[in-house]
Motif scaffolding. Structure first.
Motif, PDB file in Angstrom:
ATOM      1  N   GLN A 516       0.844  -1.192   0.000  1.00 28.95           N
ATOM      2  CA  GLN A 516       0.000   0.000   0.000  1.00 28.95           C
ATOM      3  C   GLN A 516       0.882   1.245   0.000  1.00 28.95           C
ATOM      4  O   GLN A 516       2.054   1.205   0.384  1.00 28.95           O
ATOM      5  CB  GLN A 516      -0.922   0.015   1.223  1.00 28.95           C
ATOM      6  N   SER A 517       0.292   2.382  -0.416  1.00 33.55           N
ATOM      7  CA  SER A 517       1.073   3.614  -0.519  1.00 33.55           C
ATOM      8  C   SER A 517       0.246   4.804  -0.050  1.00 33.55           C
ATOM      9  O   SER A 517      -0.980   4.708   0.092  1.00 33.55           O
ATOM     10  CB  SER A 517       1.555   3.835  -1.955  1.00 33.55           C
ATOM     11  N   GLN A 518       0.946   5.914   0.159  1.00 36.18           N
ATOM     12  CA  GLN A 518       0.312   7.151   0.598  1.00 36.18           C
ATOM     13  C   GLN A 518       1.056   8.328  -0.018  1.00 36.18           C
ATOM     14  O   GLN A 518       2.293   8.347  -0.057  1.00 36.18           O
ATOM     15  CB  GLN A 518       0.351   7.248   2.131  1.00 36.18           C
ATOM     16  N   MET A 519       0.313   9.327  -0.493  1.00 40.44           N
ATOM     17  CA  MET A 519       0.900  10.534  -1.070  1.00 40.44           C
ATOM     18  C   MET A 519       1.028  11.617  -0.001  1.00 40.44           C
ATOM     19  O   MET A 519       0.155  11.787   0.849  1.00 40.44           O
ATOM     20  CB  MET A 519       0.043  11.056  -2.217  1.00 40.44           C
ATOM     21  N   LEU A 520       2.152  12.366  -0.057  1.00 42.95           N
ATOM     22  CA  LEU A 520       2.356  13.498   0.837  1.00 42.95           C
ATOM     23  C   LEU A 520       3.304  14.477   0.163  1.00 42.95           C
ATOM     24  O   LEU A 520       4.441  14.132  -0.174  1.00 42.95           O
ATOM     25  CB  LEU A 520       2.943  13.042   2.186  1.00 42.95           C
ATOM     26  N   ASN A 521       2.824  15.699  -0.052  1.00 43.19           N
ATOM     27  CA  ASN A 521       3.621  16.789  -0.617  1.00 43.19           C
ATOM     28  C   ASN A 521       4.271  16.405  -1.950  1.00 43.19           C
ATOM     29  O   ASN A 521       5.412  16.762  -2.235  1.00 43.19           O
ATOM     30  CB  ASN A 521       4.710  17.225   0.361  1.00 43.19           C
ATOM     31  N   GLY A 522       3.551  15.641  -2.754  1.00 40.52           N
ATOM     32  CA  GLY A 522       4.063  15.241  -4.060  1.00 40.52           C
ATOM     33  C   GLY A 522       4.908  13.990  -4.036  1.00 40.52           C
ATOM     34  O   GLY A 522       5.363  13.528  -5.094  1.00 40.52           O
ATOM     35  N   TYR A 523       5.144  13.399  -2.869  1.00 38.90           N
ATOM     36  CA  TYR A 523       5.934  12.178  -2.750  1.00 38.90           C
ATOM     37  C   TYR A 523       5.005  10.994  -2.495  1.00 38.90           C
ATOM     38  O   TYR A 523       4.030  11.102  -1.743  1.00 38.90           O
ATOM     39  CB  TYR A 523       6.937  12.279  -1.602  1.00 38.90           C
ATOM     40  N   GLU A 524       5.336   9.864  -3.097  1.00 39.47           N
ATOM     41  CA  GLU A 524       4.590   8.628  -2.867  1.00 39.47           C
ATOM     42  C   GLU A 524       5.406   7.721  -1.950  1.00 39.47           C
ATOM     43  O   GLU A 524       6.553   7.374  -2.252  1.00 39.47           O
ATOM     44  CB  GLU A 524       4.310   7.909  -4.181  1.00 39.47           C
ATOM     45  N   PHE A 525       4.803   7.353  -0.829  1.00 40.89           N
ATOM     46  CA  PHE A 525       5.438   6.472   0.155  1.00 40.89           C
ATOM     47  C   PHE A 525       4.874   5.068  -0.034  1.00 40.89           C
ATOM     48  O   PHE A 525       3.704   4.815   0.296  1.00 40.89           O
ATOM     49  CB  PHE A 525       5.153   6.951   1.579  1.00 40.89           C
ATOM     50  N   ARG A 526       5.652   4.154  -0.582  1.00 38.62           N
ATOM     51  CA  ARG A 526       5.199   2.772  -0.807  1.00 38.62           C
ATOM     52  C   ARG A 526       5.760   1.866   0.285  1.00 38.62           C
ATOM     53  O   ARG A 526       6.981   1.727   0.438  1.00 38.62           O
ATOM     54  CB  ARG A 526       5.657   2.259  -2.169  1.00 38.62           C
ATOM     55  N   TYR A 527       4.849   1.230   1.039  1.00 44.64           N
ATOM     56  CA  TYR A 527       5.243   0.304   2.096  1.00 44.64           C
ATOM     57  C   TYR A 527       5.393  -1.085   1.495  1.00 44.64           C
ATOM     58  O   TYR A 527       4.418  -1.696   1.036  1.00 44.64           O
ATOM     59  CB  TYR A 527       4.203   0.317   3.214  1.00 44.64           C
ATOM     60  N   ILE A 528       6.627  -1.599   1.471  1.00 40.67           N
ATOM     61  CA  ILE A 528       6.911  -2.891   0.839  1.00 40.67           C
ATOM     62  C   ILE A 528       6.668  -4.052   1.806  1.00 40.67           C
ATOM     63  O   ILE A 528       6.111  -5.084   1.434  1.00 40.67           O
ATOM     64  CB  ILE A 528       8.366  -2.925   0.324  1.00 40.67           C
ATOM     65  N   GLY A 529       7.063  -3.893   3.067  1.00 43.19           N
ATOM     66  CA  GLY A 529       6.908  -4.963   4.060  1.00 43.19           C
ATOM     67  C   GLY A 529       7.847  -4.715   5.224  1.00 43.19           C
ATOM     68  O   GLY A 529       8.408  -3.630   5.376  1.00 43.19           O
ATOM     69  N   PHE A 530       8.013  -5.734   6.087  1.00 46.62           N
ATOM     70  CA  PHE A 530       8.915  -5.573   7.227  1.00 46.62           C
ATOM     71  C   PHE A 530       9.636  -6.875   7.499  1.00 46.62           C
ATOM     72  O   PHE A 530       9.237  -7.964   7.040  1.00 46.62           O
ATOM     73  CB  PHE A 530       8.143  -5.114   8.467  1.00 46.62           C
ATOM     74  N   THR A 531      10.751  -6.758   8.257  1.00 47.16           N
ATOM     75  CA  THR A 531      11.524  -7.927   8.668  1.00 47.16           C
ATOM     76  C   THR A 531      11.822  -7.829  10.155  1.00 47.16           C
ATOM     77  O   THR A 531      11.854  -6.732  10.735  1.00 47.16           O
ATOM     78  CB  THR A 531      12.859  -8.011   7.899  1.00 47.16           C
TER      79      THR A 531
END
Length: 641
Positions: A516-531
């Motif tokens: 999933q992703s989220q936009m903020l100030n023209g930037y896209e933050f894509r969450y890939i996963g965690f370890t």
């Protein structure tokens, strides 16, 4: 036996400070120059044994000597060696020993560099420093002894507070201590000058070096603390108006006023009363800061101790030294200053305005810090004084300071320079244009400038100051003026960074699952996963983000949530992409589902300019100190009785 050796060294240091206080005093009373000469020997002796004492404590940490109660409370066998050494000043007892060690270094430094000036003045100053050293040595011995043994021997230590397991905070306290304690030298020199019956330009010239160096360390300590708060605490800000933060700000503000007052005293022979009082209160506020951090009267994330008995002892030292200084001021100061005329539009007038504004700022911080405590002590309930109070006071004061700084550059001693004033004033026009362009191209389209009018004015004045500082004849720049240029540019850069990140930054809280992703100030933050990962003394959950702009990948960030088992504490490690024009900043929150977490996403425009500004201010102070040292080598210095 290493802890016992450290304790014995502390006892010898205490004895040395007692003799440093007493022997020169007896020598002055009996007019015996041989007794005066012992001041230098006892100064070096005090420094040597203070160093041995703290070295023994550091060694105890390095070898995991958990029989020492202080070591067991602040270390662990799994703690990396670098953090073990830093844990030496990670708690109350060790930090006070480091305070004493710093004081010993400043005392020895003054003793070494004062050999060529009047021996009576130097010995009297060293005797006063010895009394300060003695006060804190007694406090450590009876209230904060870090060498106390405990039995039975615990199998493991409690570990260092996870918030302190960071290089930023490891360096931050020593720099602050060096800044705090450095003002003791100027405090002692001012008292010595008053007891000798004179405070003149020679005194101002000699003391300015020590004030510059103290202010240099304190500035670095404060800016490093602000940087640590920004990237380690995970709240996205850099200054919380916390009581302990305010404790370092008060001597910094008074020290800044003292620097400018010393310039006027040296150059024009006026402002001597300002200079004396600033000298006394700079160290007094340093003592007050020590009391705040270690007394428990004010709650803070930075506080070392909550022991009322220790707080009472520190408060006694504060009142003793401050009352002594003010009594000497009241009884001995009788300055005979020649009448010096200067116009309203002159360098003297605007430096006087700066003194007044900085004094008001210091008093405002003092009231905002202690008013809640007094309110509670009087039984009136509880009250919180936070950012709205401080911002409402500091924004207009900052406006005045920025304007005064420009006019200091645009005026001469005693009179106004119309040509120079006209040149500097014209620079306000490009400053307004640049400020508008910065906001226009940095802020999101849904932001409106009218909601941030004060921010726009501050930004414009900061850029005006920067242009006015740089608009000079570079062929005539010497080392002395270079320090002023660096410091003033540092103020401009710091204000730009604070205004842009504070008023025009953006943030959002989100809940994200992988991909999933989220936009903020023209930037896209894509969450890939965690370890899940295993550290030397912690376990962590590390998220993986990819940052895109215009569908092009810019970077990958890895915020963490760490769990420290020994301390049973959770800590966030933020993911930051540093940038000249702004930072992308991610804080990892709680786990909400098997693969879902809450996150806080930030964009902080121009935040790095704040750190750059602080470094430039400190560098300016250092360069100015070097230039003064060079002048003394060429011209020499002598201070009479």
């Amino acid at each position: 036996m290493i802890p016992e050796l450290g304790f014995i060294a502390l006892l010898i240091a205490l004895l040395s400070s007692f003799l440093l206080t007493l022997i020169p005093l007896v020598g002055m009373i009996k007019r015996n120059t041989n007794l005066l000469s012992y001041a230098w020997n006892f100064s070096y002796l005090f420094a040597i044994f203070s160093t041995i004492s703290i070295a023994c404590l550091a060694y105890s940490f390095s070898v995991n000597d958990f029989s020492v109660e202080y070591v067991a409370a602040h270390s662990n066998s799994q703690l990396p060696l670098f953090f073990k050494i830093a844990a030496t000043w990670g708690g109350h007892e060790g930090s006070m020993l480091f305070w004493l060690f710093s004081l010993s270094l400043w005392t020895a430094a003054f003793a070494f560099f004062s050999r060529k000036i009047d021996p009576v003045f130097s010995a009297r100053t060293l005797s006063i420093l010895g009394f300060i050293c003695l006060s804190f040595a007694i406090f450590i011995l009876f209230f904060s002894n870090p060498f106390i043994r405990q039995f039975p021997l615990p199998p493991e230590g409690r570990d260092l507070n996870p918030m302190l397991q960071d290089i930023g905070l490891i360096i931050h306290p020593p720099l602050l201590y060096l800044g705090y304690v450095g003002f003791a030298v100027n405090f002692a020199m001012t008292l010595s000058a008053m007891l000798g019956g004179h405070v003149d330009a020679a005194i101002a010239r000699w003391t300015r070096i020590w004030v510059l160096l103290s202010w240099f360390f304190l500035t670095l300590g404060i800016i490093l603390g602000a940087w640590w708060a920004y990237y380690e605490l995970g709240w996205g800000g850099w200054w919380f108006w916390d009581p302990v933060e305010n404790a370092s700000l008060m001597p910094w503000l008074i020290g800044l006023a003292l620097l400018h007052s010393l310039i006027v005293t040296e150059q024009r022979g006026i402002f001597s009363y300002w200079t004396i009082l600033f000298s006394l209160f700079a160290f007094a506020f340093s003592l007050l800061g020590t009391f705040i951090v270690r007394s428990g009267v004010l709650t803070s994330v930075h506080a070392f101790a909550v022991d009322g008995e220790r707080g009472t002892a520190l408060l006694l030292i504060f009142f003793l030294l401050t009352a002594l200084a003010l009594t000497v001021f009241a009884l001995k100061v009788n300055l005979r200053q020649s009448a010096v005329r200067f116009s309203v539009f002159s360098k003297e007038s605007f430096l006087l305005l700066a003194n007044v504004v900085l004094t008001i700022a210091t008093v405002s911080v003092f009231l905002g810090t202690f008013y809640p405590m007094v309110f509670s002590a009087m039984g009136w309930g509880s009250i919180s004084v936070g950012a709205p109070y401080f911002n409402s006071i500091f924004v207009p004061l900052l406006l005045i300071v920025l304007i005064a700084m420009v006019f200091v550059l645009a005026t001469k001693w005693q009179k106004m320079n119309r040509t120079l004033l006209r040149q500097k004033s014209i620079l306000l026009i490009p400053a307004l244009l640049i400020a508008y362009l910065i906001v226009h191209f940095t802020v999101r389209q849904d932001e409106s400038l009218r909601f941030h009018f004060s921010a726009f004015v501050l930004l414009s004045l900061a850029i005006w100051l920067l242009l006015a500082t740089l608009w000079i004849n570079w062929r005539k720049i010497g080392l002395r003026r270079s320090g002023m240029i660096l410091a003033h540019c540092g103020v401009a850069f710091a204000v730009v960074g604070a205004v842009m990140s504070g008023y025009f930054g953006s943030e959002i809280g989100v809940r994200l699952a992988p991909q999933q992703s989220q936009m903020l100030n023209g930037y896209e933050f894509r969450y890939i996963g965690f370890t899940n990962e295993l550290g030397p003394n912690f376990t962590s959950e590390k998220a993986h983000f990819e940052i895109y702009k215009n569908n092009q990948k810019l970077t990958a960030l890895y915020p963490e949530r760490r769990y420290y088992e020994v301390r049973t504490m959770n800590m966030s490690e933020v993911g930051i992409q540093w940038g000249v024009l702004g930072d992308i900043y991610i804080v990892m929150g709680d786990k909400l589902a098997p693969n879902e977490f809450s996150f806080r996403l930030h964009y902080k425009p121009f935040i790095r300019w704040l750190w750059l500004g602080g470094i430039l201010m400190a560098l300016g102070a250092f360069v100015a100190a070097v230039s003064l040292v060079q002048r003394k080598k060429h011209h020499g210095v002598f201070i009479g009785n």
